[in-house]
Design a protein around this motif. Sequence first.
Motif, mmCIF file in Angstrom:
data_model
loop_
_atom_site.group_PDB
_atom_site.id
_atom_site.type_symbol
_atom_site.label_atom_id
_atom_site.label_comp_id
_atom_site.label_asym_id
_atom_site.label_seq_id
_atom_site.Cartn_x
_atom_site.Cartn_y
_atom_site.Cartn_z
ATOM 1 N N ASP A 59 3.654 51.737 12.187
ATOM 2 C CA ASP A 59 4.349 51.252 13.377
ATOM 3 C C ASP A 59 5.328 50.143 12.995
ATOM 4 O O ASP A 59 5.066 49.348 12.099
ATOM 5 C CB ASP A 59 3.369 50.716 14.413
ATOM 6 C CG ASP A 59 2.563 51.818 15.083
ATOM 7 O OD1 ASP A 59 2.638 52.973 14.628
ATOM 8 O OD2 ASP A 59 1.846 51.518 16.049
ATOM 9 N N TYR A 72 8.533 51.590 17.269
ATOM 10 C CA TYR A 72 8.281 52.930 16.734
ATOM 11 C C TYR A 72 6.782 53.094 16.548
ATOM 12 O O TYR A 72 6.154 52.346 15.800
ATOM 13 C CB TYR A 72 8.994 53.144 15.397
ATOM 14 C CG TYR A 72 8.623 54.457 14.756
ATOM 15 C CD1 TYR A 72 9.015 55.658 15.317
ATOM 16 C CD2 TYR A 72 7.843 54.488 13.611
ATOM 17 C CE1 TYR A 72 8.658 56.866 14.741
ATOM 18 C CE2 TYR A 72 7.482 55.697 13.029
ATOM 19 C CZ TYR A 72 7.886 56.877 13.595
ATOM 20 O OH TYR A 72 7.515 58.071 13.031
ATOM 21 N N ASP A 73 6.204 54.063 17.236
ATOM 22 C CA ASP A 73 4.786 54.381 17.116
ATOM 23 C C ASP A 73 4.662 55.572 16.174
ATOM 24 O O ASP A 73 5.033 56.697 16.523
ATOM 25 C CB ASP A 73 4.212 54.713 18.488
ATOM 26 C CG ASP A 73 2.703 54.869 18.474
ATOM 27 O OD1 ASP A 73 2.148 55.327 17.454
ATOM 28 O OD2 ASP A 73 2.067 54.523 19.485
ATOM 29 N N ALA A 74 4.163 55.322 14.970
ATOM 30 C CA ALA A 74 4.087 56.364 13.942
ATOM 31 C C ALA A 74 3.107 57.465 14.322
ATOM 32 O O ALA A 74 3.330 58.633 14.012
ATOM 33 C CB ALA A 74 3.707 55.751 12.597
ATOM 34 N N SER A 75 2.004 57.129 14.989
ATOM 35 C CA SER A 75 1.011 58.150 15.339
ATOM 36 C C SER A 75 1.559 59.131 16.372
ATOM 37 O O SER A 75 1.185 60.297 16.387
ATOM 38 C CB SER A 75 -0.274 57.506 15.844
ATOM 39 O OG SER A 75 -0.035 56.785 17.038
ATOM 40 N N ASP A 77 4.972 59.492 16.684
ATOM 41 C CA ASP A 77 6.326 59.774 16.201
ATOM 42 C C ASP A 77 7.318 59.623 17.354
ATOM 43 O O ASP A 77 8.126 60.511 17.642
ATOM 44 C CB ASP A 77 6.415 61.167 15.585
ATOM 45 C CG ASP A 77 7.725 61.359 14.821
ATOM 46 O OD1 ASP A 77 8.286 60.357 14.341
ATOM 47 O OD2 ASP A 77 8.190 62.518 14.728
#
Length: 149
Positions: A59, A72-75, A77
């Motif tokens: 993130d 940005y929330d990587a989980s 995307d």
Amino acid sequence: MKKLLFFLLTIILISSCTDRGRLERREDRIEGRWYFDKAFYKEDFALLRNNISSDFAGDEIIFYEDGFAEYYDASLDAFFSGDWFLTLHSTRFQDGTERIYNLDMEFVDTVNRERFSFYSTATRIGLRNMTIEVYDDYGYYTFKLNKID
């Protein structure tokens, strides 16, 4: 000429030590791209805190100069846009002055049409790292962020 130079230096020194000057320097440090290095959660009355860094792995938050921010929330995307602002509260005690910096962020989830917020206390704002605490109804999160650029 020396008196004028001394006078100008004195004015600059005094204005840079005001609370507004401190706040502006902290805002300048926050601007940029940050990633979540560590994350912890401690429930109320708990003895130990839980390491939840994996929940925020990848993130990032980008803070822009004009108060705009992107999360940005990587989980998921997914990117979320919003605003950020920093406030300073000075409290004077008999033994000195305590300054508390509150970093508030509000983001919009355009897919679910919801808002989510971080109302935090910035316990450390360095040039390359920052620590914030976010309280909820059951405890508090501690986030340690590192600057990318």
